[in-house]
Design a protein around this motif. Structure first.
Motif, PDB file in Angstrom:
ATOM      1  N   LYS A 137      19.564  37.122  22.294  1.00 14.72           N
ATOM      2  CA  LYS A 137      18.165  37.534  22.129  1.00 14.72           C
ATOM      3  C   LYS A 137      17.425  37.530  23.455  1.00 14.72           C
ATOM      4  O   LYS A 137      16.540  38.368  23.687  1.00 14.72           O
ATOM      5  CB  LYS A 137      17.444  36.591  21.155  1.00 14.72           C
ATOM      6  N   THR A 138      17.771  36.589  24.333  1.00 12.01           N
ATOM      7  CA  THR A 138      17.074  36.476  25.615  1.00 12.01           C
ATOM      8  C   THR A 138      17.685  37.387  26.686  1.00 12.01           C
ATOM      9  O   THR A 138      16.988  37.788  27.615  1.00 12.01           O
ATOM     10  CB  THR A 138      17.099  35.021  26.125  1.00 12.01           C
ATOM     11  N   ASP A 164      17.164  41.882  25.709  1.00  8.54           N
ATOM     12  CA  ASP A 164      15.830  41.889  25.101  1.00  8.54           C
ATOM     13  C   ASP A 164      15.147  43.253  25.147  1.00  8.54           C
ATOM     14  O   ASP A 164      14.028  43.400  24.650  1.00  8.54           O
ATOM     15  CB  ASP A 164      14.940  40.835  25.760  1.00  8.54           C
ATOM     16  N   GLN A 165      15.818  44.239  25.738  1.00  3.48           N
ATOM     17  CA  GLN A 165      15.260  45.591  25.816  1.00  3.48           C
ATOM     18  C   GLN A 165      16.150  46.550  25.025  1.00  3.48           C
ATOM     19  O   GLN A 165      17.348  46.300  24.869  1.00  3.48           O
ATOM     20  CB  GLN A 165      15.184  46.060  27.279  1.00  3.48           C
ATOM     21  N   LEU A 209      19.350  42.024  15.903  1.00  2.00           N
ATOM     22  CA  LEU A 209      18.813  42.607  17.144  1.00  2.00           C
ATOM     23  C   LEU A 209      18.601  44.099  16.910  1.00  2.00           C
ATOM     24  O   LEU A 209      19.295  44.940  17.489  1.00  2.00           O
ATOM     25  CB  LEU A 209      19.784  42.349  18.305  1.00  2.00           C
ATOM     26  N   HIS A 233      16.587  46.242  17.876  1.00  2.31           N
ATOM     27  CA  HIS A 233      16.211  47.096  19.004  1.00  2.31           C
ATOM     28  C   HIS A 233      17.435  47.589  19.782  1.00  2.31           C
ATOM     29  O   HIS A 233      17.311  48.461  20.639  1.00  2.31           O
ATOM     30  CB  HIS A 233      15.275  46.342  19.951  1.00  2.31           C
TER      31      HIS A 233
END
Length: 200
Positions: free
Chosen positions: A23-24, A27-28, A50, A52
Motif C-alpha cells: 500500500k505504501t 501508492d499511485q 489495491l 488503483h
C-alpha cells in the motif's frame, strides 16, 4: 487440466502483512507485474485491496490454469489475465515495467536463474521503477533462524540448485542494474520484504 483451485497456506498467512507494505510502495495508479504468481492467491488479494492498480500475474505455462481459476472467481476488473513468463525467456510479454512484485521465488530458482532474472530486468525496468521482493534471505552467509536452516535443507534435498539466497548477493545483482535498496522489512515467519527503486 486443473479442476480445483490450487491453494497455498503460506499465501494466506502472509498476504495481509505484505499488503500493508505494498500500500505504501505502490501508492499511485500503475500496472504491477508479478513474477511467479504461483496459485494466484496473492494476485487476487492485492488486486482487490489495491483497486488503483492494474495487477498483471505471470508464471510458467503449467501454473496458468490455476491462476485463471482464482481470477475467474474473483471477478476483478483490475486483475489482468495471467501471462506466460519464464525468466529464461528471451522475450518477455511486455514493453516496460514500472512496478514489479515477486514472492517466494528466488529460493526456488538456481543462482544462475536469479542472475538471469536481473539481467532480463535491465531490458524492461523503467527509470524510477519500484520492485518488491518477498521471501527468506541469509545475511552475512548465516541463516536468520533454525526454521530457515531446515527449510533450506529441504529445498536442496528436492533440487540441489535451489536454496535460500544471500541478501548481499541479491543486492550486488540489483545494484549492478541500477536498483537501490529503499527498505528491508522484517516479515512474519522469518521472511523479509525488500523494496528497491531503479535510479536514473
Amino acid at each position: 487440466m486443473t479442476t480445483e483451485k490450487p491453494f497455498s497456506q503460506a499465501c494466506e498467512n502472509n498476504k495481509e502483512p505484505i499488503l500493508q507494505i505494498l500500500k505504501t510502495v505502490f501508492d499511485q495508479p500503475m500496472t504491477v507485474w508479478e513474477i511467479g504468481s504461483g496459485t494466484g492467491q496473492h494476485a487476487c488479494h492485492f488486486a482487490e485491496n489495491l483497486p488503483h492498480l492494474s495487477w498483471q500475474p505471470t508464471d510458467r505455462p503449467e501454473n496458468l490454469p490455476g491462476i485463471h481459476l482464482w481470477r475467474t472467481e474473483a471477478q476483478l476488473a483490475n486483475l489482468l489475465p495471467p501471462l506466460s513468463l519464464d525468466v529464461g525467456d528471451l522475450q518477455w510479454p511486455c514493453a516496460q515495467i514500472d512496478a514489479l512484485f515477486t514472492a517466494n521465488t528466488l529460493h526456488i530458482m538456481s543462482s544462475d536463474e536469479v542472475e538471469l532474472l536481473f539481467k532480463r530486468l535491465t531490458n524492461y525496468l523503467s527509470t524510477d521503477a519500484m520492485m518488491c521482493i518477498y521471501g527468506p534471505f541469509n545475511y552475512a552467509g548465516a541463516y536468520t533462524s533454525e526454521s530457515n536452516a531446515r527449510f533450506d535443507l529441504w529445498l536442496k534435498e528436492r533440487d540441489a540448485r535451489c536454496g535460500i539466497k544471500d541478501f548481499e548477493a541479491i543486492m550486488a545483482l540489483a545494484e549492478h542494474i541500477g536498483l537501490t535498496l529503499q527498505a528491508d522489512h522484517a516479515m512474519p515467519a522469518n521472511n523479509r520484504l525488500l523494496v528497491l527503486r531503479k535510479r536514473a
